[in-house]
Design a protein around this motif. Structure first.
Motif, mmCIF file in Angstrom:
data_model
loop_
_atom_site.group_PDB
_atom_site.id
_atom_site.type_symbol
_atom_site.label_atom_id
_atom_site.label_comp_id
_atom_site.label_asym_id
_atom_site.label_seq_id
_atom_site.Cartn_x
_atom_site.Cartn_y
_atom_site.Cartn_z
ATOM 1 N N TYR A 34 0.348 -1.486 -0.125
ATOM 2 C CA TYR A 34 -0.347 0.289 -0.389
ATOM 3 C C TYR A 34 0.749 1.447 0.301
ATOM 4 C CZ TYR A 34 -3.443 -3.440 1.486
ATOM 5 O OH TYR A 34 -4.588 -4.432 1.278
ATOM 6 N N ASP A 35 0.377 1.869 -0.435
ATOM 7 C CA ASP A 35 1.093 3.294 -0.479
ATOM 8 C C ASP A 35 0.666 3.982 0.108
ATOM 9 O OD1 ASP A 35 3.007 2.308 -2.850
ATOM 10 O OD2 ASP A 35 1.212 3.446 -4.894
ATOM 11 N N VAL A 36 1.476 4.448 1.357
ATOM 12 C CA VAL A 36 0.961 5.858 2.126
ATOM 13 C C VAL A 36 1.850 7.077 2.150
ATOM 14 C CG1 VAL A 36 0.422 6.033 4.859
ATOM 15 C CG2 VAL A 36 0.034 3.730 3.147
ATOM 16 N N LEU A 66 -9.378 9.001 2.025
ATOM 17 C CA LEU A 66 -8.413 7.538 2.772
ATOM 18 C C LEU A 66 -9.292 7.195 3.532
ATOM 19 C CD1 LEU A 66 -5.126 8.547 0.238
ATOM 20 C CD2 LEU A 66 -7.699 6.932 -0.281
ATOM 21 N N PRO A 67 -8.434 6.660 4.249
ATOM 22 C CA PRO A 67 -8.035 5.856 5.824
ATOM 23 C C PRO A 67 -7.040 6.480 6.377
ATOM 24 C CG PRO A 67 -8.086 3.708 4.215
ATOM 25 C CD PRO A 67 -7.977 5.299 3.011
ATOM 26 N N PHE A 68 -7.008 7.188 7.696
ATOM 27 C CA PHE A 68 -6.426 8.318 8.020
ATOM 28 C C PHE A 68 -5.985 7.655 9.368
ATOM 29 C CE2 PHE A 68 -7.242 11.030 5.690
ATOM 30 C CZ PHE A 68 -6.052 12.477 5.855
ATOM 31 N N LEU A 69 -4.524 7.611 9.626
ATOM 32 C CA LEU A 69 -4.459 6.961 11.289
ATOM 33 C C LEU A 69 -3.523 7.570 11.872
ATOM 34 C CD1 LEU A 69 -3.451 5.394 13.576
ATOM 35 C CD2 LEU A 69 -0.897 4.214 11.779
ATOM 36 N N ILE A 70 -4.271 8.920 12.824
ATOM 37 C CA ILE A 70 -3.583 9.789 13.418
ATOM 38 C C ILE A 70 -2.495 8.828 14.254
ATOM 39 C CG2 ILE A 70 -4.338 11.906 14.254
ATOM 40 C CD1 ILE A 70 -6.991 11.342 12.597
ATOM 41 N N LEU A 71 -1.883 9.924 15.187
ATOM 42 C CA LEU A 71 -0.644 9.059 15.774
ATOM 43 C C LEU A 71 -0.878 10.232 16.803
ATOM 44 C CD1 LEU A 71 1.812 6.793 14.099
ATOM 45 C CD2 LEU A 71 -0.163 6.219 15.554
ATOM 46 N N ALA A 72 -1.121 9.921 17.760
ATOM 47 C CA ALA A 72 -0.989 11.523 19.247
ATOM 48 C C ALA A 72 0.182 11.155 19.892
ATOM 49 C CB ALA A 72 -1.378 11.748 20.194
ATOM 50 N N ASN A 73 2.088 11.185 19.595
ATOM 51 C CA ASN A 73 2.596 11.403 18.902
ATOM 52 C C ASN A 73 3.724 11.588 20.801
ATOM 53 O OD1 ASN A 73 4.921 9.075 19.027
ATOM 54 N ND2 ASN A 73 6.144 10.827 17.460
ATOM 55 N N HIS A 74 4.464 11.314 20.744
ATOM 56 C CA HIS A 74 5.287 11.608 22.320
ATOM 57 C C HIS A 74 4.730 11.739 23.573
ATOM 58 C CE1 HIS A 74 8.681 13.229 20.223
ATOM 59 N NE2 HIS A 74 7.871 14.082 19.628
ATOM 60 N N THR A 87 -0.912 -2.106 12.245
ATOM 61 C CA THR A 87 -1.799 -3.258 12.019
ATOM 62 C C THR A 87 -3.366 -2.926 12.249
ATOM 63 O OG1 THR A 87 -0.412 -4.831 13.543
ATOM 64 C CG2 THR A 87 -2.652 -5.584 12.471
ATOM 65 N N GLN A 88 -4.549 -2.481 13.067
ATOM 66 C CA GLN A 88 -4.956 -1.537 12.154
ATOM 67 C C GLN A 88 -5.447 -1.091 11.367
ATOM 68 O OE1 GLN A 88 -7.110 0.607 16.264
ATOM 69 N NE2 GLN A 88 -5.442 -0.842 17.235
ATOM 70 N N PHE A 89 -4.188 0.107 10.877
ATOM 71 C CA PHE A 89 -4.148 0.934 10.022
ATOM 72 C C PHE A 89 -4.755 0.179 8.534
ATOM 73 C CE2 PHE A 89 -2.246 3.834 7.238
ATOM 74 C CZ PHE A 89 -3.220 4.735 6.839
ATOM 75 N N ILE A 90 -4.422 -0.691 8.853
ATOM 76 C CA ILE A 90 -3.408 -1.917 7.518
ATOM 77 C C ILE A 90 -5.061 -3.082 7.563
ATOM 78 C CG2 ILE A 90 -2.419 -4.082 6.748
ATOM 79 C CD1 ILE A 90 0.033 -3.344 7.551
ATOM 80 N N GLY A 91 -5.512 -3.002 8.595
ATOM 81 C CA GLY A 91 -6.803 -3.892 8.064
ATOM 82 C C GLY A 91 -7.612 -2.765 7.476
ATOM 83 N N LEU A 92 -7.530 -1.152 7.738
ATOM 84 C CA LEU A 92 -8.629 -0.157 7.074
ATOM 85 C C LEU A 92 -7.995 -0.085 5.899
ATOM 86 C CD1 LEU A 92 -8.707 2.959 9.613
ATOM 87 C CD2 LEU A 92 -10.722 1.171 9.622
ATOM 88 N N LEU A 93 -6.719 -0.276 5.325
ATOM 89 C CA LEU A 93 -6.644 -0.193 4.047
ATOM 90 C C LEU A 93 -6.791 -1.976 3.617
ATOM 91 C CD1 LEU A 93 -2.523 1.180 4.572
ATOM 92 C CD2 LEU A 93 -4.059 2.083 3.206
ATOM 93 N N GLU A 94 -7.055 -2.600 4.021
ATOM 94 C CA GLU A 94 -7.530 -3.825 3.622
ATOM 95 C C GLU A 94 -8.848 -4.206 3.232
ATOM 96 O OE1 GLU A 94 -4.608 -7.554 5.371
ATOM 97 O OE2 GLU A 94 -5.876 -6.491 6.453
ATOM 98 N N LEU A 129 -15.650 15.972 12.630
ATOM 99 C CA LEU A 129 -15.158 16.879 11.233
ATOM 100 C C LEU A 129 -14.479 15.367 10.712
ATOM 101 C CD1 LEU A 129 -13.066 18.755 9.717
ATOM 102 C CD2 LEU A 129 -11.127 17.502 10.549
ATOM 103 N N ALA A 130 -14.326 14.298 11.003
ATOM 104 C CA ALA A 130 -14.309 12.505 10.373
ATOM 105 C C ALA A 130 -15.559 12.391 10.345
ATOM 106 C CB ALA A 130 -13.343 12.563 10.958
ATOM 107 N N ARG A 131 -16.581 12.291 9.865
ATOM 108 C CA ARG A 131 -17.530 11.531 10.530
ATOM 109 C C ARG A 131 -17.531 11.215 9.143
ATOM 110 N NH1 ARG A 131 -21.067 11.499 13.502
ATOM 111 N NH2 ARG A 131 -21.041 14.592 14.766
ATOM 112 N N GLY A 132 -18.139 9.609 8.957
ATOM 113 C CA GLY A 132 -17.832 9.026 7.822
ATOM 114 C C GLY A 132 -16.835 8.522 6.318
ATOM 115 N N LYS A 133 -16.292 8.745 7.396
ATOM 116 C CA LYS A 133 -14.738 8.565 6.838
ATOM 117 C C LYS A 133 -14.152 7.589 7.736
ATOM 118 C CE LYS A 133 -13.403 13.373 6.289
ATOM 119 N NZ LYS A 133 -13.311 13.371 4.733
ATOM 120 N N ARG A 134 -13.028 6.908 8.042
ATOM 121 C CA ARG A 134 -12.384 5.441 8.156
ATOM 122 C C ARG A 134 -10.776 6.164 8.652
ATOM 123 N NH1 ARG A 134 -11.067 2.300 4.032
ATOM 124 N NH2 ARG A 134 -11.034 4.105 2.795
#
Length: 192
Positions: A21-23, A123-131, A176-183, A152-157
């Protein structure tokens, strides 16, 4: 019988190739994009510097390979982000959850812009609250509320997870969860 056992064990052929997958990976400078991706690729973390322009990494997972195009987050680079969106199948947005209120507001504006961009909005989004390992880090639920993700993200993955470069197990689980959304193109929207 020995022939059948030998054939079953040795003659199966190579395993099927993992899907790729291209991300695109975006976020402000200092959010930790390069550090997270380097750790996922088992690269050394010594001498990591902010990305200027972009870099591409093939990040292997047991069930897929993510070809991640990481875009630098400096102000003079952000205006060119949209030129690199084409062909993306998913978005990783990394934010510094321990940043100042001003930087968090800038990250919020960039995420809102990305969620509404014509090439990314479906597109599916993975949002990482880092640190999350820093004392001033905001919990993912605080980030969710501050960024107004529900309306804002209602209806989005999308998935919002906390992360830290030193907790690679949690970061891998998020991906891994994000890949599940991509698949699964028909996944129900908005999972946290």
């Amino acid at each position: 019988m020995d022939y059948l056992c030998f054939r079953a064990l040795c003659c199966k052929g190579p395993p099927p190739p993992r899907p790729e997958y291209d991300v695109v990976c975006i976020g402000l400078t200092g959010a930790g994009k390069t550090s997270l991706l380097s750790r996922l690729c088992s690269e050394g973390s010594d001498g990591i510097v902010p990305t200027t322009g972009f870099s591409i990494k093939a990040v292997p997972f047991p069930n897929a390979i993510l070809n991640v195009k990481e875009l630098g987050g400096a102000d003079h680079i952000k205006k060119y982000w949209s030129r690199y969106y084409q062909g993306s199948q998913g978005v990783v947005f990394v934010l510094d959850s321990a940043s100042s209120d001003e930087d968090l507001e800038a990250a919020r504006n960039e995420l809102h812009s990305a969620l509404q961009h014509p090439q990314l909005c479906t597109l599916p989004f993975l949002i990482l609250a880092n640190h999350q390992d820093k004392p001033a880090a905001r919990a993912p639920n605080q980030v969710k509320k501050y960024f107004e993700l529900e309306p804002l993200a209602r209806g989005k993955r999308w998935i919002l997870e906390g992360s830290a470069a030193d907790n690679l197990v949690a970061v891998k689980e998020s991906f891994t969860q994000f890949i599940g959304l991509l698949e699964d193109k028909d996944t129900e929207p908005a999972r946290i």
